[in-house]
Design a protein around this motif. Sequence first.
Motif, PDB file in Angstrom:
ATOM      1  N   UNK A   8      -3.604  73.834 -15.075  1.00  0.00           N
ATOM      2  CA  UNK A   8      -3.980  74.468 -13.804  1.00  0.00           C
ATOM      3  C   UNK A   8      -5.078  73.708 -13.084  1.00  0.00           C
ATOM      4  N   UNK A   9      -5.945  73.015 -13.840  1.00  0.00           N
ATOM      5  CA  UNK A   9      -7.039  72.295 -13.186  1.00  0.00           C
ATOM      6  C   UNK A   9      -6.564  71.062 -12.423  1.00  0.00           C
ATOM      7  N   UNK A  10      -5.295  70.668 -12.603  1.00  0.00           N
ATOM      8  CA  UNK A  10      -4.770  69.523 -11.857  1.00  0.00           C
ATOM      9  C   UNK A  10      -4.175  69.942 -10.520  1.00  0.00           C
ATOM     10  N   UNK A  11      -4.323  71.218 -10.154  1.00  0.00           N
ATOM     11  CA  UNK A  11      -3.809  71.726  -8.891  1.00  0.00           C
ATOM     12  C   UNK A  11      -4.968  72.137  -7.993  1.00  0.00           C
ATOM     13  N   UNK A  34       6.124  76.375  -8.455  1.00  0.00           N
ATOM     14  CA  UNK A  34       6.825  76.555  -9.729  1.00  0.00           C
ATOM     15  C   UNK A  34       6.102  75.797 -10.836  1.00  0.00           C
ATOM     16  N   UNK A  35       5.711  74.566 -10.563  1.00  0.00           N
ATOM     17  CA  UNK A  35       5.004  73.765 -11.561  1.00  0.00           C
ATOM     18  C   UNK A  35       3.679  74.421 -11.952  1.00  0.00           C
ATOM     19  N   UNK A  36       3.020  75.033 -10.970  1.00  0.00           N
ATOM     20  CA  UNK A  36       1.736  75.679 -11.234  1.00  0.00           C
ATOM     21  C   UNK A  36       1.920  76.955 -12.059  1.00  0.00           C
ATOM     22  N   UNK A  37       2.751  77.859 -11.560  1.00  0.00           N
ATOM     23  CA  UNK A  37       2.892  79.158 -12.212  1.00  0.00           C
ATOM     24  C   UNK A  37       3.596  79.077 -13.559  1.00  0.00           C
ATOM     25  N   UNK A  88      -1.325  78.924  -1.679  1.00  0.00           N
ATOM     26  CA  UNK A  88      -0.308  78.178  -2.420  1.00  0.00           C
ATOM     27  C   UNK A  88      -1.015  77.101  -3.236  1.00  0.00           C
ATOM     28  N   UNK A  89      -0.293  76.538  -4.184  1.00  0.00           N
ATOM     29  CA  UNK A  89      -0.888  75.566  -5.097  1.00  0.00           C
ATOM     30  C   UNK A  89      -0.163  74.234  -4.983  1.00  0.00           C
ATOM     31  N   UNK A  90      -0.934  73.155  -5.065  1.00  0.00           N
ATOM     32  CA  UNK A  90      -0.370  71.815  -4.937  1.00  0.00           C
ATOM     33  C   UNK A  90      -0.983  70.904  -5.988  1.00  0.00           C
ATOM     34  N   UNK A  91      -0.129  70.142  -6.644  1.00  0.00           N
ATOM     35  CA  UNK A  91      -0.629  69.191  -7.633  1.00  0.00           C
ATOM     36  C   UNK A  91      -1.533  68.160  -6.955  1.00  0.00           C
ATOM     37  N   UNK A  92      -2.590  67.779  -7.647  1.00  0.00           N
ATOM     38  CA  UNK A  92      -3.498  66.769  -7.127  1.00  0.00           C
ATOM     39  C   UNK A  92      -3.165  65.374  -7.645  1.00  0.00           C
ATOM     40  N   UNK A  93      -2.216  65.297  -8.576  1.00  0.00           N
ATOM     41  CA  UNK A  93      -1.901  64.006  -9.180  1.00  0.00           C
ATOM     42  C   UNK A  93      -1.043  63.184  -8.220  1.00  0.00           C
ATOM     43  N   UNK A  94      -1.494  62.001  -7.823  1.00  0.00           N
ATOM     44  CA  UNK A  94      -0.751  61.209  -6.826  1.00  0.00           C
ATOM     45  C   UNK A  94       0.689  60.910  -7.236  1.00  0.00           C
TER      46      UNK A  94
END
Length: 261
Positions: A48-51, A39-42, A61-67
């Motif tokens: 988008x570059x943080x996923x 949801x955060x991605x779409x 699927x997409x996942x945030x890279x921010x710790x």
Amino acid sequence: MSLQPDDQFLEDQQSLPLSQASQLLTSFTQFLTICIHNILYYRSIYPTETFLTSRAYNLPVHQSRHPKVCSWIRDAVDAVKAQLILGVVERIAVVIYDGQARVMERWMFDVASFPAWKGFTEAKNIRMDEEDELDEEILGNIENAMEGKVNWADVDEQLRATVRKLAYAAEKLKQLPNGCTFTIAVELRDEGEAPIGHPQPWIPTQSNLQTKSKNRETAGQDVGGAKTTTLRAVEAGPLFFECWVEEGEAKEQHSSNTSRE
């Protein structure tokens, strides 16, 4: 209050062995985590570059890279899980706000029909009076019946289809304004007690998002939204829940103003 025979039968039908209940609950919370990141991605809550792109249920699927984002989501889902175990949750919501704290979207997961997590224990733990002993054959039948309650391949396929439908719907929705943020909320059953403790992971929602209850005759103005899109109803053995997305009146106004510019 004691249960009548019919009610007891229905309760037993919704109960699970602890091992299966634990696995089913873990499967759902993993699914919920994936949905939140997607949801955060779409919906472009973060760039988008943080996923990063990964795979789940044999889908991209997409996942945030921010710790810090990952840590916050993990803690939020753990807090939701604790309330699910207590059996007090009716719905889970991923709520998106604009920069003025107006409700743009609510991504809803209705878990009111979840099975009882505190259900059957292993048959060997069943307490029996000496006058009401069960023979080994009956105990074996009980264990076999409980083991057959969950078709894990069906569960995974249902969750896979829901993640795919959610991603498709999220891509097709109208663009959100810049500067949106989000939170995770739970709507409790009427009999559920507010999760109060220290440290306090939950805070009451604003009155505009309070649902109708025995102490509140009407729901808040943002409950239900101006437009609702059904995503999917998941039904796999004892696991049943429904998903949909609500678009708030503020989003409709933003879209109208944007189209006139």
